[in-house]
Scaffold this motif. Structure first.
Motif, PDB file in Angstrom:
ATOM      1  N   ILE A   1      40.462  37.562   0.061  1.00 44.93           N
ATOM      2  CA  ILE A   1      39.985  37.184   1.387  1.00 44.93           C
ATOM      3  C   ILE A   1      40.687  35.880   1.750  1.00 44.93           C
ATOM      4  O   ILE A   1      40.611  34.893   1.018  1.00 44.93           O
ATOM      5  CB  ILE A   1      38.455  36.984   1.409  1.00 44.93           C
ATOM      6  CG1 ILE A   1      37.728  38.258   0.952  1.00 44.93           C
ATOM      7  CG2 ILE A   1      37.986  36.542   2.785  1.00 44.93           C
ATOM      8  CD1 ILE A   1      37.947  39.458   1.856  1.00 44.93           C
ATOM      9  N   ALA A   2      41.388  35.877   2.864  1.00 43.83           N
ATOM     10  CA  ALA A   2      42.110  34.685   3.326  1.00 43.83           C
ATOM     11  C   ALA A   2      41.469  34.194   4.614  1.00 43.83           C
ATOM     12  O   ALA A   2      40.621  34.871   5.197  1.00 43.83           O
ATOM     13  CB  ALA A   2      43.578  35.020   3.542  1.00 43.83           C
ATOM     14  N   ARG A   3      41.883  33.031   5.053  1.00 43.06           N
ATOM     15  CA  ARG A   3      41.333  32.460   6.284  1.00 43.06           C
ATOM     16  C   ARG A   3      42.437  32.299   7.312  1.00 43.06           C
ATOM     17  O   ARG A   3      43.510  31.806   7.004  1.00 43.06           O
ATOM     18  CB  ARG A   3      40.736  31.080   6.013  1.00 43.06           C
ATOM     19  CG  ARG A   3      39.592  31.040   5.055  1.00 43.06           C
ATOM     20  CD  ARG A   3      38.234  31.194   5.647  1.00 43.06           C
ATOM     21  NE  ARG A   3      38.012  30.308   6.761  1.00 43.06           N
ATOM     22  CZ  ARG A   3      37.253  30.625   7.792  1.00 43.06           C
ATOM     23  NH1 ARG A   3      36.647  31.778   7.834  1.00 43.06           N
ATOM     24  NH2 ARG A   3      37.072  29.783   8.770  1.00 43.06           N
ATOM     25  N   ASN A   4      42.158  32.723   8.539  1.00 45.24           N
ATOM     26  CA  ASN A   4      43.020  32.419   9.673  1.00 45.24           C
ATOM     27  C   ASN A   4      42.384  31.194  10.320  1.00 45.24           C
ATOM     28  O   ASN A   4      41.420  31.295  11.080  1.00 45.24           O
ATOM     29  CB  ASN A   4      43.077  33.606  10.632  1.00 45.24           C
ATOM     30  CG  ASN A   4      43.977  33.340  11.812  1.00 45.24           C
ATOM     31  OD1 ASN A   4      44.241  32.180  12.161  1.00 45.24           O
ATOM     32  ND2 ASN A   4      44.453  34.402  12.442  1.00 45.24           N
ATOM     33  N   ILE A   5      42.910  30.012  10.013  1.00 42.97           N
ATOM     34  CA  ILE A   5      42.249  28.785  10.453  1.00 42.97           C
ATOM     35  C   ILE A   5      42.380  28.552  11.954  1.00 42.97           C
ATOM     36  O   ILE A   5      41.544  27.882  12.548  1.00 42.97           O
ATOM     37  CB  ILE A   5      42.744  27.552   9.663  1.00 42.97           C
ATOM     38  CG1 ILE A   5      44.250  27.390   9.789  1.00 42.97           C
ATOM     39  CG2 ILE A   5      42.326  27.638   8.216  1.00 42.97           C
ATOM     40  CD1 ILE A   5      44.773  26.112   9.168  1.00 42.97           C
ATOM     41  N   SER A   6      43.402  29.109  12.579  1.00 43.34           N
ATOM     42  CA  SER A   6      43.536  28.908  14.021  1.00 43.34           C
ATOM     43  C   SER A   6      42.458  29.669  14.799  1.00 43.34           C
ATOM     44  O   SER A   6      42.030  29.241  15.861  1.00 43.34           O
ATOM     45  CB  SER A   6      44.929  29.306  14.507  1.00 43.34           C
ATOM     46  OG  SER A   6      45.151  30.679  14.312  1.00 43.34           O
ATOM     47  N   LYS A   7      42.010  30.830  14.249  1.00 38.77           N
ATOM     48  CA  LYS A   7      40.957  31.611  14.910  1.00 38.77           C
ATOM     49  C   LYS A   7      39.619  31.462  14.204  1.00 38.77           C
ATOM     50  O   LYS A   7      38.619  32.025  14.654  1.00 38.77           O
ATOM     51  CB  LYS A   7      41.348  33.090  14.949  1.00 38.77           C
ATOM     52  CG  LYS A   7      42.567  33.357  15.808  1.00 38.77           C
ATOM     53  CD  LYS A   7      42.874  34.832  15.842  1.00 38.77           C
ATOM     54  CE  LYS A   7      44.097  35.089  16.701  1.00 38.77           C
ATOM     55  NZ  LYS A   7      44.438  36.506  16.744  1.00 38.77           N
ATOM     56  N   ASP A   8      39.602  30.737  13.084  1.00 35.75           N
ATOM     57  CA  ASP A   8      38.401  30.499  12.303  1.00 35.75           C
ATOM     58  C   ASP A   8      37.706  31.803  11.901  1.00 35.75           C
ATOM     59  O   ASP A   8      36.507  31.984  12.102  1.00 35.75           O
ATOM     60  CB  ASP A   8      37.433  29.574  13.047  1.00 35.75           C
ATOM     61  CG  ASP A   8      36.365  29.016  12.112  1.00 35.75           C
ATOM     62  OD1 ASP A   8      36.684  28.824  10.916  1.00 35.75           O
ATOM     63  OD2 ASP A   8      35.233  28.798  12.570  1.00 35.75           O
ATOM     64  N   ILE A   9      38.524  32.730  11.329  1.00 38.03           N
ATOM     65  CA  ILE A   9      37.962  33.993  10.853  1.00 38.03           C
ATOM     66  C   ILE A   9      38.492  34.280   9.447  1.00 38.03           C
ATOM     67  O   ILE A   9      39.530  33.762   9.034  1.00 38.03           O
ATOM     68  CB  ILE A   9      38.312  35.179  11.782  1.00 38.03           C
ATOM     69  CG1 ILE A   9      39.839  35.337  11.923  1.00 38.03           C
ATOM     70  CG2 ILE A   9      37.665  35.029  13.131  1.00 38.03           C
ATOM     71  CD1 ILE A   9      40.263  36.577  12.670  1.00 38.03           C
ATOM     72  N   SER A  10      37.774  35.119   8.715  1.00 39.31           N
ATOM     73  CA  SER A  10      38.221  35.583   7.405  1.00 39.31           C
ATOM     74  C   SER A  10      38.993  36.884   7.588  1.00 39.31           C
ATOM     75  O   SER A  10      38.640  37.712   8.425  1.00 39.31           O
ATOM     76  CB  SER A  10      37.033  35.817   6.484  1.00 39.31           C
ATOM     77  OG  SER A  10      36.388  34.598   6.219  1.00 39.31           O
ATOM     78  N   VAL A  11      40.032  37.034   6.791  1.00 37.86           N
ATOM     79  CA  VAL A  11      40.880  38.221   6.875  1.00 37.86           C
ATOM     80  C   VAL A  11      41.018  38.807   5.476  1.00 37.86           C
ATOM     81  O   VAL A  11      41.309  38.082   4.520  1.00 37.86           O
ATOM     82  CB  VAL A  11      42.284  37.859   7.423  1.00 37.86           C
ATOM     83  CG1 VAL A  11      43.169  39.078   7.505  1.00 37.86           C
ATOM     84  CG2 VAL A  11      42.180  37.171   8.755  1.00 37.86           C
ATOM     85  N   ALA A  12      40.834  40.112   5.347  1.00 33.58           N
ATOM     86  CA  ALA A  12      41.019  40.781   4.059  1.00 33.58           C
ATOM     87  C   ALA A  12      42.504  41.094   3.889  1.00 33.58           C
ATOM     88  O   ALA A  12      43.116  41.757   4.723  1.00 33.58           O
ATOM     89  CB  ALA A  12      40.205  42.062   4.010  1.00 33.58           C
ATOM     90  N   VAL A  13      43.068  40.593   2.818  1.00 38.67           N
ATOM     91  CA  VAL A  13      44.471  40.873   2.508  1.00 38.67           C
ATOM     92  C   VAL A  13      44.478  41.874   1.361  1.00 38.67           C
ATOM     93  O   VAL A  13      43.968  41.573   0.268  1.00 38.67           O
ATOM     94  CB  VAL A  13      45.222  39.578   2.095  1.00 38.67           C
ATOM     95  CG1 VAL A  13      46.658  39.890   1.727  1.00 38.67           C
ATOM     96  CG2 VAL A  13      45.149  38.541   3.197  1.00 38.67           C
ATOM     97  N   PRO A  14      45.019  43.084   1.594  1.00 41.02           N
ATOM     98  CA  PRO A  14      45.002  44.091   0.532  1.00 41.02           C
ATOM     99  C   PRO A  14      45.969  43.729  -0.606  1.00 41.02           C
ATOM    100  O   PRO A  14      46.857  42.891  -0.436  1.00 41.02           O
ATOM    101  CB  PRO A  14      45.463  45.362   1.245  1.00 41.02           C
ATOM    102  CG  PRO A  14      46.246  44.882   2.413  1.00 41.02           C
ATOM    103  CD  PRO A  14      45.647  43.563   2.809  1.00 41.02           C
TER     104      PRO A  14
END
Length: 93
Positions: A59-72
């Protein structure tokens, strides 16, 4: 060093004409790329190994949009220098 410089150095060192050296260098790079992309490792004794590594899912973070992103999980190419290569580089200090 660029590929053109490498080709010139090899051409001067071996006496083989530049167009032939270009074909050889290109063929080498294509073969390494093809084998590594198919999951095969390329071992060059005293130089190093081109291998495929697997990165775990995370699980990574997109800090510009302040959301968590699942990286497969995914594969990446990697180069591991041989001990002789590493020792040569360490001498440069």
């Amino acid at each position: 060093m660029t590929k053109a410089q490498l080709v010139n150095e090899i051409s001067l060192a071996t006496g083989i004409d530049r167009p032939t050296v270009i074909v050889i260098v290109e063929a080498f790079m294509e073969k390494v790329k093809k084998n590594v992309s198919e999951g095969e490792n390329v071992y060059l004794r005293t130089f190093g190994s081109f291998v495929t590594k697997t990165r775990k899912a995370k699980i990574a973070r997109n800090i510009s949009k302040d959301i968590s992103v699942a990286v497969p999980a995914h594969k990446i190419p990697s180069f591991k220098p041989a001990a002789e290569f590493s020792a040569e580089v360490r001498k440069l200090r």
